[in-house]
Design a protein around this motif. Structure first.
Motif, PDB file in Angstrom:
ATOM      1  N   GLY A  67      76.971  66.812 -34.016  1.00 54.30           N
ATOM      2  CA  GLY A  67      76.044  67.779 -33.444  1.00 54.30           C
ATOM      3  C   GLY A  67      75.428  68.586 -34.566  1.00 54.30           C
ATOM      4  N   GLU A  68      74.325  69.263 -34.278  1.00 51.57           N
ATOM      5  CA  GLU A  68      73.612  70.014 -35.309  1.00 51.57           C
ATOM      6  C   GLU A  68      74.538  70.927 -36.110  1.00 51.57           C
ATOM      7  OE1 GLU A  68      70.010  73.307 -35.573  1.00 51.57           O
ATOM      8  OE2 GLU A  68      70.208  72.061 -33.797  1.00 51.57           O
ATOM      9  N   ASN A  69      75.489  71.557 -35.424  1.00 50.19           N
ATOM     10  CA  ASN A  69      76.438  72.453 -36.075  1.00 50.19           C
ATOM     11  C   ASN A  69      77.870  71.993 -35.835  1.00 50.19           C
ATOM     12  OD1 ASN A  69      74.596  74.656 -37.062  1.00 50.19           O
ATOM     13  ND2 ASN A  69      74.059  74.644 -34.882  1.00 50.19           N
ATOM     14  N   ASN A  70      78.062  70.698 -35.859  1.00 45.35           N
ATOM     15  CA  ASN A  70      79.398  70.167 -35.573  1.00 45.35           C
ATOM     16  C   ASN A  70      79.662  68.916 -36.405  1.00 45.35           C
ATOM     17  OD1 ASN A  70      81.846  69.459 -34.520  1.00 45.35           O
ATOM     18  ND2 ASN A  70      81.189  69.474 -32.388  1.00 45.35           N
ATOM     19  N   ALA A  71      80.468  69.097 -37.434  1.00 47.45           N
ATOM     20  CA  ALA A  71      80.936  67.996 -38.280  1.00 47.45           C
ATOM     21  C   ALA A  71      82.385  68.313 -38.623  1.00 47.45           C
ATOM     22  CB  ALA A  71      80.097  67.862 -39.540  1.00 47.45           C
ATOM     23  N   GLY A  82      78.840  75.359 -38.005  1.00 48.17           N
ATOM     24  CA  GLY A  82      79.837  75.111 -36.968  1.00 48.17           C
ATOM     25  C   GLY A  82      81.057  75.995 -37.032  1.00 48.17           C
ATOM     26  N   ASN A  83      81.349  76.561 -38.229  1.00 49.86           N
ATOM     27  CA  ASN A  83      82.576  77.356 -38.358  1.00 49.86           C
ATOM     28  C   ASN A  83      82.380  78.701 -39.042  1.00 49.86           C
ATOM     29  OD1 ASN A  83      82.288  76.709 -41.072  1.00 49.86           O
ATOM     30  ND2 ASN A  83      84.129  75.458 -41.200  1.00 49.86           N
ATOM     31  N   LYS A 102      78.056  73.995 -31.676  1.00 52.79           N
ATOM     32  CA  LYS A 102      78.951  74.554 -32.690  1.00 52.79           C
ATOM     33  C   LYS A 102      80.340  73.927 -32.590  1.00 52.79           C
ATOM     34  CE  LYS A 102      77.864  78.577 -31.144  1.00 52.79           C
ATOM     35  NZ  LYS A 102      77.614  79.976 -30.812  1.00 52.79           N
ATOM     36  N   GLN A 103      80.958  73.743 -33.748  1.00 55.43           N
ATOM     37  CA  GLN A 103      82.321  73.216 -33.774  1.00 55.43           C
ATOM     38  C   GLN A 103      83.295  74.201 -33.133  1.00 55.43           C
ATOM     39  OE1 GLN A 103      83.725  72.110 -37.663  1.00 55.43           O
ATOM     40  NE2 GLN A 103      85.756  71.562 -36.927  1.00 55.43           N
ATOM     41  N   TYR A 104      83.095  75.493 -33.396  1.00 56.68           N
ATOM     42  CA  TYR A 104      83.908  76.557 -32.800  1.00 56.68           C
ATOM     43  C   TYR A 104      82.978  77.573 -32.151  1.00 56.68           C
ATOM     44  CZ  TYR A 104      87.572  74.838 -35.957  1.00 56.68           C
ATOM     45  OH  TYR A 104      88.473  74.063 -36.619  1.00 56.68           O
ATOM     46  N   PRO A 105      83.404  78.212 -31.064  1.00 54.75           N
ATOM     47  CA  PRO A 105      82.553  79.230 -30.450  1.00 54.75           C
ATOM     48  C   PRO A 105      82.476  80.476 -31.335  1.00 54.75           C
ATOM     49  CG  PRO A 105      84.699  79.156 -29.362  1.00 54.75           C
ATOM     50  CD  PRO A 105      84.673  78.021 -30.341  1.00 54.75           C
ATOM     51  N   ASP A 170      72.959  73.592 -39.704  1.00 55.23           N
ATOM     52  CA  ASP A 170      72.669  72.286 -40.303  1.00 55.23           C
ATOM     53  C   ASP A 170      73.825  71.605 -41.025  1.00 55.23           C
ATOM     54  OD1 ASP A 170      70.087  72.381 -39.288  1.00 55.23           O
ATOM     55  OD2 ASP A 170      69.329  73.411 -41.055  1.00 55.23           O
ATOM     56  N   ALA A 171      74.728  71.055 -40.260  1.00 55.48           N
ATOM     57  CA  ALA A 171      75.858  70.311 -40.818  1.00 55.48           C
ATOM     58  C   ALA A 171      75.407  69.140 -41.678  1.00 55.48           C
ATOM     59  CB  ALA A 171      76.755  69.808 -39.685  1.00 55.48           C
ATOM     60  N   GLN A 172      74.291  68.504 -41.310  1.00 59.30           N
ATOM     61  CA  GLN A 172      73.853  67.310 -42.036  1.00 59.30           C
ATOM     62  C   GLN A 172      73.454  67.608 -43.482  1.00 59.30           C
ATOM     63  OE1 GLN A 172      70.381  65.696 -40.147  1.00 59.30           O
ATOM     64  NE2 GLN A 172      69.129  67.507 -40.523  1.00 59.30           N
ATOM     65  N   ASP A 173      73.163  68.870 -43.805  1.00 63.88           N
ATOM     66  CA  ASP A 173      72.764  69.235 -45.170  1.00 63.88           C
ATOM     67  C   ASP A 173      73.954  69.465 -46.100  1.00 63.88           C
ATOM     68  OD1 ASP A 173      70.260  69.205 -44.046  1.00 63.88           O
ATOM     69  OD2 ASP A 173      69.984  71.384 -44.091  1.00 63.88           O
ATOM     70  N   VAL A 174      75.144  69.598 -45.536  1.00 64.18           N
ATOM     71  CA  VAL A 174      76.321  69.956 -46.333  1.00 64.18           C
ATOM     72  C   VAL A 174      76.955  68.679 -46.875  1.00 64.18           C
ATOM     73  CG1 VAL A 174      78.484  71.259 -46.353  1.00 64.18           C
ATOM     74  CG2 VAL A 174      76.603  71.996 -44.886  1.00 64.18           C
ATOM     75  N   ARG A 175      76.340  68.142 -47.916  1.00 63.86           N
ATOM     76  CA  ARG A 175      76.830  66.924 -48.560  1.00 63.86           C
ATOM     77  C   ARG A 175      76.348  66.883 -50.000  1.00 63.86           C
ATOM     78  NH1 ARG A 175      72.408  63.146 -47.526  1.00 63.86           N
ATOM     79  NH2 ARG A 175      71.045  64.069 -45.953  1.00 63.86           N
ATOM     80  N   ALA A 176      77.036  66.108 -50.806  1.00 62.77           N
ATOM     81  CA  ALA A 176      76.818  66.122 -52.249  1.00 62.77           C
ATOM     82  C   ALA A 176      75.416  65.711 -52.663  1.00 62.77           C
ATOM     83  CB  ALA A 176      77.854  65.230 -52.936  1.00 62.77           C
ATOM     84  N   ALA A 177      74.762  64.836 -51.921  1.00 63.58           N
ATOM     85  CA  ALA A 177      73.476  64.292 -52.347  1.00 63.58           C
ATOM     86  C   ALA A 177      72.266  65.035 -51.810  1.00 63.58           C
ATOM     87  CB  ALA A 177      73.379  62.819 -51.947  1.00 63.58           C
ATOM     88  N   TYR A 178      72.434  65.924 -50.839  1.00 65.29           N
ATOM     89  CA  TYR A 178      71.277  66.544 -50.211  1.00 65.29           C
ATOM     90  C   TYR A 178      70.660  67.598 -51.127  1.00 65.29           C
ATOM     91  CZ  TYR A 178      68.179  68.398 -46.688  1.00 65.29           C
ATOM     92  OH  TYR A 178      67.059  68.779 -46.002  1.00 65.29           O
TER      93      TYR A 178
END
Length: 200
Positions: A67-71, A82-83, A102-105, A170-178
């Protein structure tokens, strides 16, 4: 520096709302007091430090975004949308009540105290999440050719690269290559920096 520009203040919180230009001033003043050769890392140096010898999307492996805020795989290593508001500890916070998936409320979010999540294999904390980090250079085109210590554009008008992702969604942005860029005078409440030392 005489003042703290951060929206979320605390002695162990990352500084944010600081421009690339202000980072240069900080490094210059620091080097005037202690001869460390401090400066921002190049984009390549930042990624090398973040990966710590790994080749996956994060230093703990590839992470699936559900999800957008869930990884869920980010939870152990990064503060992200998400957290970042789960059991939030400051009275001041960004309204996160409407953030989807969101991963957590949580209803408010912001930066978190550094060093609470798992470090990478080289002992570096918060390389992913919490605040985006300015890099020294501008964005360079990627090619299939092998390169060593590449440096992107450095002209006065060049936008500068930011890396790592932040607490603000934006969970998808939290990665080494972004990566992406901002103008060197840009400031944001999820944008900070990390210095390296050349040892000079």
């Amino acid at each position: 520096m005489g003042s703290n520009p951060s929206r979320f203040k605390g002695p162990r919180r990352p500084v944010e709302r600081v421009s690339w230009e202000e980072c240069q001033e900080f490094a210059e003043r620091l080097n005037g007091h202690v001869a460390l050769g401090s400066r921002l890392p190049t984009e390549a140096q930042w990624e090398y430090a973040c990966r710590a010898g790994t080749t996956t999307s994060t230093y703990t492996g590839d992470v699936k975004t559900v999800g957008e805020n869930n990884a869920p795989g980010l939870d152990a290593i990064a503060w992200y949308g998400g957290n970042s508001g789960w059991e939030y500890d400051l009275e001041e916070g960004e309204d996160s009540s409407e953030w989807p998936n969101k991963q957590y409320p949580h209803t408010k979010a912001g930066t978190r105290v550094v060093g609470q999540k798992r470090a990478n294999g080289w002992g570096l904390y918060d390389m992913l999440g919490n605040v985006w980090e300015w890099c020294w250079d501008g964005m360079r085109p990627y090619t299939t050719a092998s390169v060593v210590d590449p440096v992107g554009p450095m002209g006065i008008s060049a936008d500068r690269v930011i890396r790592g992702g932040g607490w603000h969604r934006d969970a998808q942005d939290v990665r080494a290559a972004y990566h992406f860029t901002y103008r060197s005078d840009h400031r944001a409440f999820d944008l900070g920096f990390r210095c390296l030392s050349s040892g000079k």
